[in-house]
Design a protein around this motif. Sequence first.
Motif, PDB file in Angstrom:
ATOM      1  N   ASN A   1      -1.916   0.374   1.916  1.00 36.15           N
ATOM      2  CA  ASN A   1      -1.448  -0.502   0.834  1.00 36.15           C
ATOM      3  C   ASN A   1      -2.388  -0.428  -0.364  1.00 36.15           C
ATOM      4  O   ASN A   1      -1.943  -0.416  -1.521  1.00 36.15           O
ATOM      5  N   LEU A   2      -3.681  -0.396  -0.079  1.00 37.26           N
ATOM      6  CA  LEU A   2      -4.675  -0.287  -1.147  1.00 37.26           C
ATOM      7  C   LEU A   2      -4.503   1.033  -1.900  1.00 37.26           C
ATOM      8  O   LEU A   2      -4.500   1.053  -3.146  1.00 37.26           O
ATOM      9  N   ILE A   3      -4.335   2.124  -1.180  1.00 37.51           N
ATOM     10  CA  ILE A   3      -4.166   3.437  -1.803  1.00 37.51           C
ATOM     11  C   ILE A   3      -2.894   3.475  -2.642  1.00 37.51           C
ATOM     12  O   ILE A   3      -2.882   4.014  -3.755  1.00 37.51           O
ATOM     13  N   GLU A   4      -1.810   2.886  -2.131  1.00 36.55           N
ATOM     14  CA  GLU A   4      -0.548   2.875  -2.869  1.00 36.55           C
ATOM     15  C   GLU A   4      -0.680   2.111  -4.184  1.00 36.55           C
ATOM     16  O   GLU A   4      -0.180   2.549  -5.227  1.00 36.55           O
ATOM     17  N   ILE A   5      -1.369   0.968  -4.145  1.00 31.90           N
ATOM     18  CA  ILE A   5      -1.591   0.188  -5.364  1.00 31.90           C
ATOM     19  C   ILE A   5      -2.388   1.008  -6.375  1.00 31.90           C
ATOM     20  O   ILE A   5      -2.081   1.024  -7.574  1.00 31.90           O
ATOM     21  N   TYR A   6      -3.404   1.705  -5.893  1.00 30.06           N
ATOM     22  CA  TYR A   6      -4.214   2.537  -6.777  1.00 30.06           C
ATOM     23  C   TYR A   6      -3.376   3.642  -7.410  1.00 30.06           C
ATOM     24  O   TYR A   6      -3.426   3.855  -8.631  1.00 30.06           O
ATOM     25  N   ILE A   7      -2.609   4.353  -6.586  1.00 30.85           N
ATOM     26  CA  ILE A   7      -1.815   5.472  -7.096  1.00 30.85           C
ATOM     27  C   ILE A   7      -0.812   5.002  -8.135  1.00 30.85           C
ATOM     28  O   ILE A   7      -0.637   5.635  -9.182  1.00 30.85           O
TER      29      ILE A   7
END
Length: 215
Positions: free
Chosen positions: A61-67
């Motif tokens: 979820n953190l990576i998706e928000i960043y991307i």
Amino acid sequence: MEKKRYQGASNDKDRSKQKLIQAVGTVVKAKGYTGLTATNISKAAGLDRKLVTLYFGSVDNLIEIYIKSKDYWVAASGEVNNLTEDNQGKDTKQVLEKLLLNQLDYFYGNEEMQKIVLWQISQRSQIMFQVCEEREQLSSKFFALTDKELKGKDIDLRAIVGLLVAGIYHMVLHAKTTDSLFCEIDINKPEGMKRIKDAISLILESAYSNFNKTI
């Protein structure tokens, strides 16, 4: 008069979340997408690993928000809405040309996004699938407007834009990773970049001027 409540804890949480989001980019640049673990991200942020789960539910979820915060087309959704509203759904060539030229500049100057696109095309993942789906939703809204403007005209704008976007990605990645010419053009030099931008504008002008042909 009621006293204002101290918001220190809330501010600390917001700052920590931003540090973790930014740390994803730090890890991407240093270790690539294979290095995107909760341990590496929290270490880059200088925070406890447990905060990743506490604030974001999971590292994915953190990576998706960043991307999504870095992806040009996802971020451009607001700009598309504003531009099409200003143009009242007409002269979509002007909107499209601006978007593509801005994408070229953005992608060329963003090392983190270059790593993300390499990840996207080299490994299948649910995160990148979701981001790509969001891009497609944006393009569907825009192409619905172009369909009205170009109705009855023999022009496959989706195919043309697909080739232009793919070309932008490939030429930038080629220039950044090999530092060599592509079709005798060096986009690491201002004159080379200008040639590509002029070509994008020329292709769109040619496509949109193809109004004398009907299906």
